[in-house]
Design an enzyme around this catalytic site. Structure first.
Site, PDB file in Angstrom:
ATOM      1  N   CYS A 116       0.837  -1.201   0.000  1.00 33.48           N
ATOM      2  CA  CYS A 116       0.000   0.000   0.000  1.00 33.48           C
ATOM      3  C   CYS A 116       0.873   1.254   0.000  1.00 33.48           C
ATOM      4  O   CYS A 116       1.700   1.450   0.900  1.00 33.48           O
ATOM      5  CB  CYS A 116      -0.917   0.012   1.217  1.00 33.48           C
ATOM      6  SG  CYS A 116      -1.969   1.481   1.295  1.00 33.48           S
ATOM      7  N   HIS A 183       1.425  -6.763  -6.998  1.00 31.33           N
ATOM      8  CA  HIS A 183       0.786  -5.685  -7.759  1.00 31.33           C
ATOM      9  C   HIS A 183       1.843  -5.174  -8.736  1.00 31.33           C
ATOM     10  O   HIS A 183       2.878  -4.663  -8.328  1.00 31.33           O
ATOM     11  CB  HIS A 183       0.336  -4.570  -6.819  1.00 31.33           C
ATOM     12  CG  HIS A 183      -0.438  -3.494  -7.505  1.00 31.33           C
ATOM     13  ND1 HIS A 183      -1.562  -2.917  -6.956  1.00 31.33           N
ATOM     14  CD2 HIS A 183      -0.267  -2.888  -8.699  1.00 31.33           C
ATOM     15  CE1 HIS A 183      -2.036  -2.000  -7.783  1.00 31.33           C
ATOM     16  NE2 HIS A 183      -1.263  -1.966  -8.850  1.00 31.33           N
TER      17      HIS A 183
END
Length: 491
Positions: A116, A183
């Site tokens: 994140c 990701h």
């Protein structure tokens, strides 16, 4: 005690990604209904979770992890037990393990967020901030793998250099994790930037554990068949879908997307069934509506201030009334059952009354507990001992006070530990025929005692002030004499 269940496999799976404010119970269940194999909850911070208490909610048939202020931080149910992965934000191995142990019997796996890029995560050393601290990554993951029985995974972003990324994932693999979710963007890149499929592919070829490809919603995934295309482009074992699933959870449906209205109504049913907070429900529905937010329906949704109003926007008012009536009836039935069991408890040695403490009936800073303690000291009894329990059904409290080897309690359960203890003290005082300090009892000796103590403190303070003033005057007098003496010598 840890419950052993079959280990969760991360190969050839379609997975709902962890998404803040989106990955709550209604969305996870809806994704499972449409074909998702595994669902991740939203990232939950370790510091908040370690303060939570596990509560079985018999009304909703859920397991709730409840914060000290009563807010439900994480809610799960039997339907998802074997396929939900709990994602936490953590930068501390010991705290991460404490959270994992708290939830591991109610989930299928544990994940640590290491990707994140948002400030609320990185400023505490969590999320993408961990990517620059591989020693800490290794410490957290190794501690979790050794400390719990459920599979452990982590979710990362790629580093600026491919060789650094490969080096990191190989080090992660050695910790014993069951899978790595990647990701395919750098921490400074956003959804509008192209996903780096070639980097995910290089990672997939560099490690033997499953690699879960994430980040394809913008460039690849518009319908179910695109999930497989993204998997092939990245050579990953599985695919994790975020925004495409947020916009329409039926992305996991092999037969194709369902009409958005139908999807939203199914989501609302879960939101009502599991008492989801209306602000969270509204947020998720707004993400689904997207460009339709400026329509009449979208504006009504935006203006809604309760779950009932949300239901009315989608012509589900009667469903809301029927569902809430069923839940209320179930709650009343369970409360009656608990009360019956409570009445039948063989606590014959406990003196009981139906008492509730109302602070408005007492002077400020004066309570029944204070009166009871004062009496015990006067009679040379040991000070009162309070034993307080919380009822899982409604999270209400009941307290038993022991005074001179006799127990007392109120039969009314209260909303806080402090109120329950005050009620128990009142039962004891009334049984013994003692004053409890109420405003209508006339002369209040505790108030008078407080006044005397305050007056004594005031007198002592004034006496000290007088002494200080006197000492100050003496010092000034001595200084003046010394000055005069010095002047004479100089002359």
């Amino acid at each position: 005690m840890t419950v052993n269940t079959p280990a969760l496999s991360f190969r050839i799976k379609n997975i709902l990604a962890p998404m803040v404010r989106v990955g709550t119970l209604p969305m996870r269940l809806l994704a499972l209904d449409f074909g998702a194999d595994i669902v991740y909850c939203e990232e939950l911070i370790d510091i908040k979770m370690v303060q939570c208490k596990r509560v079985v909610n018999e009304v909703l048939d859920t397991v709730d992890f409840v914060a000290p202020n009563g807010r439900v931080v994480f809610r799960t149910c039997e339907r998802e037990r074997d396929c939900v992965v709990f994602q936490m934000g953590s930068a501390d191995a010991k705290r991460a393990l404490a959270v994992a142990k708290l939830v591991e019997n109610d989930v299928a796996g544990i994940d640590v967020n290491m990707g994140c890029p948002k400030e609320y995560s990185t400023k505490a050393g969590m999320g993408a901030a961990l990517l620059s601290d591989p020693d800490k990554i290794e410490s957290i993951l190794s501690t979790l793998v050794k400390g719990i029985c459920k599979p452990v995974t982590c979710k990362i972003r790629i580093l600026p250099l491919l060789e650094d990324t490969i080096c990191l994932v190989k080090r992660i693999e050695k910790t014993g994790v069951a899978a790595i979710a990647v990701h395919g963007r750098k921490k400074e890149e956003r959804p509008q930037h192209p996903v780096h499929c070639e980097v995910i592919k290089a990672i997939s070829e560099a490690v033997s554990i499953p690699v879960i490809a994430n980040g394809g919603s913008h460039d690849f995934i518009k319908e179910y068949t695109d999930i497989e295309a993204f998997q092939q482009a990245t050579a990953a074992s599985s695919v994790m879908v975020a925004r495409a699933a947020m916009w329409n959870p039926s992305i996991f449906r092999k037969e194709g997307l369902c009409p958005l209205k139908e999807v939203m109504q199914e989501y609302i049913k879960y939101a009502v069934r599991y008492d989801n907070h209306y602000t969270n429900t509204k947020y998720c529905l707004c993400q689904m509506l997207r460009e339709q937010l400026e329509t009449t329906q979208g504006k009504k949704l935006h203006a809604a201030q309760s779950t009932q109003e949300i239901c009315e926007v989608f012509e589900m008012g009667s469903f809301y009334e029927e569902s809430t009536a069923i839940l209320e009836a179930k709650k009343a039935s369970l409360e009656a059952k608990v009360q019956d069991e409570d009445d039948q408890m063989e606590d014959t040695d406990v003196i009981k009354m139906a008492i509730r403490f109302d602070k408005r009936e007492y002077p400020p800073q004066i309570t029944p507990k204070m009166y009871l303690l004062e009496w015990c000291r006067k009679e040379k009894h040991p000070q009162p001992v309070y034993e307080t329990v919380q009822r899982p059904l409604d999270r209400l409290f009941c307290s038993v006070v022991t005074v001179a080897e006799q127990k007392y309690r109120s039969t009314i359960w209260d909303k806080s530990k402090k109120l329950a203890e005050q009620a128990a003290a009142i039962v004891c005082l009334r049984t013994l025929g003692l004053p409890e300090g109420k405003l209508n009892e006339g002369e209040n000796h505790l108030i008078n005692k407080r006044k005397r103590e305050n007056q004594e403190l005031l007198n002592n303070k004034e006496h000290k002030d007088d002494l200080l003033v006197e000492a100050s005057h003496k010092r000034a007098h001595f200084a003046e004499e010394a000055s005069n003496s010095s002047s004479s010598e100089v002359q």
